[in-house]
Motif scaffolding. Sequence first.
Motif, mmCIF file in Angstrom:
data_model
loop_
_atom_site.group_PDB
_atom_site.id
_atom_site.type_symbol
_atom_site.label_atom_id
_atom_site.label_comp_id
_atom_site.label_asym_id
_atom_site.label_seq_id
_atom_site.Cartn_x
_atom_site.Cartn_y
_atom_site.Cartn_z
ATOM 1 N N ASP A 23 0.846 -1.192 0.000
ATOM 2 C CA ASP A 23 0.000 0.000 0.000
ATOM 3 C C ASP A 23 0.884 1.246 0.000
ATOM 4 O OD1 ASP A 23 -1.660 2.143 0.609
ATOM 5 O OD2 ASP A 23 -2.704 1.105 2.235
ATOM 6 N N ALA A 24 0.966 1.930 -1.140
ATOM 7 C CA ALA A 24 1.812 3.116 -1.274
ATOM 8 C C ALA A 24 1.384 4.234 -0.336
ATOM 9 C CB ALA A 24 1.791 3.616 -2.716
ATOM 10 N N SER A 25 0.115 4.266 0.042
ATOM 11 C CA SER A 25 -0.381 5.355 0.885
ATOM 12 C C SER A 25 -0.076 5.145 2.373
ATOM 13 C CB SER A 25 -1.889 5.531 0.691
ATOM 14 O OG SER A 25 -2.595 4.414 1.202
ATOM 15 N N ASN A 26 0.405 3.962 2.716
ATOM 16 C CA ASN A 26 0.722 3.691 4.115
ATOM 17 C C ASN A 26 2.073 4.317 4.457
ATOM 18 O OD1 ASN A 26 1.696 2.395 6.547
ATOM 19 N ND2 ASN A 26 0.076 0.882 6.244
ATOM 20 N N PRO A 27 2.152 5.118 5.517
ATOM 21 C CA PRO A 27 3.425 5.748 5.880
ATOM 22 C C PRO A 27 4.542 4.743 6.185
ATOM 23 C CG PRO A 27 1.612 6.693 7.148
ATOM 24 C CD PRO A 27 1.056 5.525 6.383
ATOM 25 N N ALA A 28 4.175 3.513 6.538
ATOM 26 C CA ALA A 28 5.165 2.488 6.871
ATOM 27 C C ALA A 28 5.399 1.516 5.711
ATOM 28 C CB ALA A 28 4.722 1.739 8.118
ATOM 29 N N VAL A 29 5.158 1.943 4.480
ATOM 30 C CA VAL A 29 5.249 1.032 3.338
ATOM 31 C C VAL A 29 6.630 0.389 3.214
ATOM 32 C CG1 VAL A 29 5.774 2.834 1.619
ATOM 33 C CG2 VAL A 29 4.677 0.695 0.900
#
Length: 135
Positions: A23-29
Motif C-alpha cells: 500500500d503506497a499510501s501507508n506511511p510504513a510502506v
Amino acid sequence: MIASFKATLEEARQANLLLHVADASNPAVYEQITAAYKVLEEIGIQQKDALLVINKVDALADRLRVDGILNRYPNAIPISARTGAGAAAACRGGERALSRGFLDINVEMGVDNGRMMAYVPRTARSTRSSTTTRG
C-alpha cells in the motif's frame, strides 16, 4: 500478526509466483515491504519469483513518494486497484515471470501421427493460432 502471516506464507512454497502487494499510501510502506521479504527469507523461500506491486498510487497527492518507492524498488509495478491504472503492466509482469521457464520448440510431424497430434495441444501452450503438418 507475524505468526499468522508466516502461516499464510507457508502455502507460498507451492506457488509458481508470489504477488506482493504493498500500500503506497501507508506511511510504513518501506517497513512493511522489508518485513515481508524478511519473513520470506525466514521460511526459506526468498529465491522464489515475486512480483512487487505498489497499489494506491492514485491516493498519494505527492508523486515524489511514488517515485521514491520506485527508486528503492525499481522492478515494482505501480497500480491503482480503484482506477485500474497499471493493471495491464502488472498482468504483463506476471506473464513474463510465469513464462521464464518455458521452452520454445517446433514440432514437425506427419498427419499419420494422430496420437502425437492429439498429445501436443493437450500438454503445451501454443503461441501460434495455426498448426502446420506435413503429409
